[in-house]
Design a protein around this motif. Structure first.
Motif: not given
Length: 488
Positions: A196-203
Motif C-alpha cells: 500500500l505504501v509503495g502504490a500510494s507513494y508512486s501514485k
C-alpha cells in the motif's frame, strides 16, 4: 491419433484459458514487489538461521556448556536482530521494489513504509512478570537462561503485594517496540503495508505531489524534498488509522490483520489440502513451460515464511511440538521437500539417466544434470530432456511431489518425524544435509527415503521414454546410413 489430439486440446485449453489470467496476476505490480522485495530478507533469514542453530545446539553437553558460559544469550541476541525482525526487512524491501519498478528514488519509500509499520502497532509489550507467572510460565531467568525463581514462587510473592502494586507490576510496558510484531507474526501486515505504501507513494509522485527545487540544489537533497509530501501524507493517514483503532476498538492494525487474515490463511496453508495444492501447483505450471517455482513461491511465501518464523520461535524456546502450535508446512517444507533436487523431485530421472539410460539424448542430458541436481536445480531436464509438455513423464512429474508432500505432512502430523525447526536452509542446500539442518537426523533419513521414492516412481516411465528415444535414434542412424550408401 485421437489420444494425441486430446492432449493437444487439453494443452491448448490450459495455455489459452488458465495460464493467461494466472500470469497476468503474477505479473501485477503488487505481486512483483512482493516476490522481489522478499529477496532482501534472505541474507538475514539465512544468517539468522545459523545463529538459531548455535543457540540451540542439539548436543546436550555442548548446549549446556554454551548456556553456562553465556554464549547462548549472545547467539540469541544475534538471531533476534536478524531472523527475529523479519517483518522489517519485508516491509522495507516490498515498498522499495514497488517504487523502484515505477522509476522513482525508492529508499525514502522503504523508510516511509517502515515508519508506517511501526506507527500502526501498539508500542507496548507484556510485563515480564505476567509472562513469568502465567499459564506455563517460565519463572524468572538469569542472563544464562537458568531459572532462579519458579513460576509458582513468583506468583506467591506477587500475590502478597498490595493490589495497586500488583496491578502496576503486571501492567504492559509502554513506549517500547514489541519484537513479536517484527517477526513472523507481523509478516502479513508488513506485506500489506509495504504494498500500500509503495502504490500510494508512486501514485502521488505520478500526480506531481512533490516539491521541485532549483537545479542548483544537490540531487541528494532534492530527492528528500521530493519524498516529503508523499511520505507526509502516508504517515498522517497512518496516524489517523492508529488513533481511530486505539480509541474506538482498543487495538491496533497489526493485531487486526493477524487475527482476521494471517491466522486463517496460515491455517489453510498449513493443512493437508495446502500440502496437496502446493505439491501439485509447482509441477502443473512447469509442465506447460511456466516457472512454477516462482509463481507458487510468490503467493505461498506470504504464509509459509511466517510459519517458518513461528517454528523458529518455538524451537528457540525448546517447545517445538504440534501441541504447542508448531506448523507442519513451512517455507522449508516447500523448498526442501516439494522442490527437492528441483521441481518435480527429478532425482529418479538423474539416477536413471546416468546409470541405466541407453539413448544418447537421455545419457548426455543426465551427465549435464547430475551436478545441478545436487544443488536442487533441474532446468537441464525441464527444457533439455524435456519435461515440459512431455506426456511420457507427466505422471511421475505430477505425482512424485504430490506423494512426497502428502507423506511428509503425515509423517510430521503423526509424530514420526518432528516439525521443521525454523532453520532456513538455502534452497540450494544438497538433500539429506538440508534435512539434517531443518529437522535433525530423522528428517535427514526421511529426505533420503523421498529420494528413493523418486527413483521408484520415475523408473518405469523413464525406461519407456528412453526406449522411445533409442528407437528414434536407431531409425535416424539407419536413415543416415542409407543416404550415405546411396551417395556412394
Amino acid at each position: 491419433m485421437q489420444e494425441e489430439s486430446s492432449k493437444k486440446g487439453i494443452g491448448s485449453f490450459i495455455n489459452q484459458k488458465i495460464l493467461p489470467p494466472v500470469m497476468k496476476f503474477v505479473n501485477t505490480r503488487p505481486i512483483k514487489a512482493l516476490q522481489n522485495g522478499m529477496v532482501y530478507a534472505l541474507p538475514f533469514i539465512i544468517i539468522g538461521s545459523i545463529f538459531l542453530i548455535l543457540s540451540n545446539v542439539p548436543i546436550k553437553s555442548v548446549a549446556d556448556a554454551l548456556k553456562a558460559s553465556g554464549w547462548t544469550a549472545f547467539f540469541t541476541q544475534a538471531y533476534t536482530t536478524t531472523f527475529g525482525v523479519l517483518s522489517i526487512w519485508a516491509v522495507v524491501g516490498i515498498a522499495y521494489v514497488y517504487v523502484k519498478n515505477e522509476g522513482y528514488e525508492a529508499l525514502p519509500a522503504g523508510l516511509t513504509a517502515l515508519s508506517a509499520f511501526l506507527m500502526l502497532q501498539l508500542l507496548q509489550t507484556t510485563s515480564p512478570l505476567t509472562t513469568a507467572i502465567g499459564k506455563g510460565g517460565t519463572g524468572i531467568l538469569n542472563t544464562a537462561g537458568s531459572t532462579v525463581m519458579s513460576a509458582h514462587n513468583v506468583a506467591s510473592h506477587v500475590s502478597q503485594l498490595p493490589h495497586v502494586l500488583q496491578t502496576f507490576v503486571k501492567s504492559p510496558i509502554t513506549n517500547v517496540i514489541n519484537i513479536t510484531w517484527l517477526g513472523g507474526q507481523g509478516m502479513v501486515a508488513a506485506i500489506i503495508i509495504g504494498i500500500l505504501v509503495g502504490a500510494s507513494y508512486s501514485k502521488m509522485l505520478k500526480l506531481g505531489w512533490k516539491f521541485t527545487l532549483p537545479e542548483q540544489v544537490p540531487a541528494s537533497v532534492a530527492d528528500q524534498f521530493t519524498a516529503m509530501i508523499p511520505a507526509g501524507v502516508i504517515l498522517m493517514v497512518s496516524m489517523f488509522i492508529y488513533a481511530g483503532l486505539k480509541t474506538l476498538m482498543h487495538t491496533d492494525l497489526l493485531s487486526l490483520i493477524y487475527k482476521i487474515l494471517e491466522l486463517p490463511m496460515q491455517g489453510i496453508s498449513d493443512s493437508l489440502l495446502g500440502a496437496i495444492v502446493i505439491g501439485f501447483a509447482v509441477s502443473f505450471f512447469w509442465f506447460f513451460g511456466v516457472h512454477g517455482g516462482l509463481i507458487v513461491a510468490a503467493i505461498a511465501s506470504a504464509f509459509l515464511i511466517p510459519n517458518t518464523a513461528a517454528n523458529a520461535v518455538l524451537y528457540h524456546a525448546g517447545k517445538l511440538t504440534l501441541a504447542n502450535g508448531a506448523h507442519i508446512i513451512t517455507n522449508e517444507f516447500y523448498n526442501n521437500f516439494i522442490n527437492l533436487t528441483g521441481s518435480g523431485i527429478t532425482f529418479g530421472l538423474v539416477i536413471f539417466a546416468v546409470f541405466m539410460a541407453k539413448s544418447e539424448q537421455f545419457k548426455s542430458i543426465g551427465k549435464i544434470e547430475l551436478v545441478p541436481a545436487i544443488f536442487n536445480i533441474n532446468e537441464p531436464f525441464l527444457f533439455g530432456l524435456p519435461l515440459v509438455m512431455n506426456p511420457f513423464l507427466a505422471i511421475p512429474f505430477f505425482l512424485t511431489p504430490l506423494f512426497v508432500a502428502i507423506s511428509t505432512y503425515c509423517m510430521i502430523y503423526f509424530g514420526v518425524v518432528p516439525p521443521l525447526n525454523g532453520v532456513a536452509a538455502p534452497w540450494t542446500t544438497p538433500a539429506v544435509i538440508s534435512g539434517f539442518l531443518i529437522g535433525g537426523w530423522k528428517m535427514a533419513i526421511w529426505q533420503a527415503i523421498t529420494l528413493a521414492v523418486s527413483v521408484i516412481m520415475y523408473f518405469p516411465f523413464a525406461r519407456r521414454y528412453d526406449n522411445y528415444l533409442l528407437q528414434k535414434e536407431q531409425q535416424k542412424a539407419a536413415t543416415d546410413d542409407s543416404e550415405t550408401t546411396a551417395k556412394d
